[in-house]
Design an enzyme around this catalytic site. Structure first.
Site, PDB file in Angstrom:
ATOM      1  N   SER A 192     -62.192 -21.241 -10.798  1.00 36.13           N
ATOM      2  CA  SER A 192     -61.780 -22.276 -11.741  1.00 36.13           C
ATOM      3  C   SER A 192     -62.317 -22.022 -13.154  1.00 36.13           C
ATOM      4  CB  SER A 192     -62.229 -23.644 -11.212  1.00 36.13           C
ATOM      5  OG  SER A 192     -61.699 -24.698 -11.964  1.00 36.13           O
TER       6      SER A 192
ATOM      7  N   ASP B 290     -57.750 -24.504 -17.939  1.00 34.96           N
ATOM      8  CA  ASP B 290     -58.886 -23.700 -17.491  1.00 34.96           C
ATOM      9  C   ASP B 290     -58.363 -22.502 -16.705  1.00 34.96           C
ATOM     10  OD1 ASP B 290     -58.074 -25.068 -15.214  1.00 34.96           O
ATOM     11  OD2 ASP B 290     -60.099 -25.293 -14.423  1.00 34.96           O
TER      12      ASP B 290
ATOM     13  N   ASP C 268     -57.899 -21.597 -13.623  1.00 33.18           N
ATOM     14  CA  ASP C 268     -56.886 -21.705 -12.567  1.00 33.18           C
ATOM     15  C   ASP C 268     -55.861 -22.783 -12.864  1.00 33.18           C
ATOM     16  OD1 ASP C 268     -58.593 -23.874 -12.110  1.00 33.18           O
ATOM     17  OD2 ASP C 268     -58.356 -23.774  -9.932  1.00 33.18           O
TER      18      ASP C 268
ATOM     19  N   ASP D  32     -55.811 -25.974 -13.188  1.00 34.28           N
ATOM     20  CA  ASP D  32     -55.711 -27.267 -12.515  1.00 34.28           C
ATOM     21  C   ASP D  32     -56.304 -28.392 -13.366  1.00 34.28           C
ATOM     22  OD1 ASP D  32     -58.418 -26.691 -12.271  1.00 34.28           O
ATOM     23  OD2 ASP D  32     -58.531 -27.101 -10.121  1.00 34.28           O
TER      24      ASP D  32
END
Length: 450
Positions: free
Chosen positions: A101, A243, A245, A247
């Site tokens: 992440s 960010d 990833d 999400d």
């Protein structure tokens, strides 16, 4: 007690425990064992972000899954919510995301979605750990034609792009919008620019050249100031920062002012209330969300329900309460009517649709919420430790709470993804809360140096 899984899967420095190829292969075997026992389809999707270590972990996971006689579908770099989407749309038995992440590139992680696109509950994660640390799988080794195979899915990115565009009202376009988009050299570096440009926007894309080591480095949702500066330079309508990833989403308005997850939630909740689509008139957010969001919800005729930190707990709260919208101050925004997890691009599309319908700039919409002064400080530790076990800290916390009184609140918690203690202080007096936050951090630092 779980040994490998934290609040968002397994995470750590790549090629060190627990993020080794050996553990990854065992995780793959355990997931396949559970899938094979409960399903006839026997197919697992694997996706990743742009970290260098993603290659070795992807191969290890695939090897473990195939060794148990289950097939693998490799989709390559794709946002975490994209893996959830592909898992359900392709009717796979599970989806695995290789990503840390917002963490720096040297870290990596493994997150798992079940067949319905939701992250695994604690009890299934514990079952995976028990399988890894026991000998239950040792004798189960399919041979000859019974081993699984791995195939590449070439159209996964296109499928996800279409899915995202379908969440945007068909009567609207982004023809009049100039968007500055920061992809953090992460998983959305190709998907996100396509989505907004195909809907008509002029897109100035930043940080879309991943090299395996630059993900999140001085960019993206963790460093939105660069996006905000570019918005001001170009006179754009809005800035969007994702960010690694993709999400989570942090936004800036046309003036370059940062708009965080709490403010976005207030804007979107008001719209859903207006359309009578906010189930139970309830927004689910975490204990980190500003009290200003709670007051804004009350003023709108709705309510805020709080849960523990972590987007998975937001989703659990939504499902348990029968609600459909929630999120985190950090930018995880969950629209359960559209996807099963936080999705930065999807959230941006919902926000843009509101701006178009109301024909108002974001700076005006964000005024719906007046945030209380809030300070958040992080203290990095040599290893993970609960705050109550830090010498002298419980006493310092009690004293700080007494000084703050009923005019604010203090929240101290260990990060679920890295060895960091997070100290949040909120209240009416900004100078006072900064002083209290710093004093608490000093106690932690002093204890760490001993």
């Amino acid at each position: 007690m779980k040994k490998l899984f934290g609040t968002d899967g397994v995470r750590g420095v790549a090629n060190t425990e627990p993020m080794t190829t050996e553990i990854a292969m065992q995780i793959g075997r355990a997931i396949a064992f559970i899938v094979k026992d409960k399903s006839k389809g026997n197919s697992i999707v694997i996706g990743k972000d742009t970290r260098l270590s993603g290659y070795m972990l992807e191969n290890a996971l695939a090897a473990g899954i195939c060794s148990m006689g289950v097939n693998v579908q490799l989709v390559g770099p794709l946002p975490t919510p994209g893996i959830a989407f592909i898992t359900t749309s392709m009717r796979a038995d599970a989806g695995v995301v290789i990503s840390a992440s917002h963490n720096p590139f040297q870290d990596n992680g493994i997150k798992i979605f079940s067949a319905d696109g939701f992250k695994l509950p604690d009890e299934v994660e514990l079952e995976i750990e028990q399988l890894i640390f026991s000998q239950k799988m040792a004798a189960l080794r399919p041979v000859a034609g019974e081993v699984g195979r791995a195939i590449r899915v070439d159209d996964s990115r296109g499928r996800y792009i279409v899915g995202l565009k379908n969440t945007f009202p068909k009567k609207y376009t982004l023809d009049d919008y100039h968007i500055v988009l920061d992809c953090a050299h992460g998983a959305a570096y190709k998907v996100a620019p396509y989505v907004f440009s195909e809907l008509g926007a002029k897109v100035t894309a930043l940080n879309v050249s991943p090299d395996g080591t630059n993900i999140n480095h001085g960019c993206g949702a963790l460093h939105p100031e660069h996006m905000a500066q570019k918005v001001q330079e170009l006179g754009a309508n809005i800035g969007l920062a994702l960010d690694g990833d993709a999400d989570r989403l942090i936004v800036c308005d046309e003036k370059g002012n940062i708009v965080n997850g709490d403010q976005i939630m207030a804007i979107c909740a008001q719209e859903l209330l207006h359309q009578r689509k906010l189930r139970k008139k309830t927004l689910v957010a975490t204990v980190m969300s500003n009290v200003g969001l709670e007051l804004a919800m009350q003023k709108m005729g709705g309510q805020l329900l709080r849960c523990q930190v972590g987007d998975r707990y937001v989703v659990e709260g939504l499902r348990k309460q029968g609600c459909n919208f929630g999120g985190e101050q950090s930018g995880h925004l969950v629209f359960l009517d559209h996807n099963t997890t936080g999705d930065g691009v999807l959230a941006a599309l919902q926000l843009l649709a509101i701006m178009i319908r109301k024909n108002k700039p974001l700076s005006e919409l964000a005024a719906i919420m007046t945030p209380y002064p809030q300070v958040l400080q992080n203290v990095r530790m040599a290893e993970r430790i609960a705050p109550e076990h830090i010498p002298g800290f419980p006493e310092a916390l009690k004293e700080a709470e007494a000084q703050l009184g009923a005019s604010g609140r203090i929240l101290v918690r260990p990060s679920g993804t890295e060895p960091v203690i997070r100290v949040m202080v909120e209240g009416e007096d900004e100078a006072k809360i900064n002083e209290l936050a710093q004093s608490l951090c000093n106690v932690i630092v002093k204890a760490e140096r001993r």
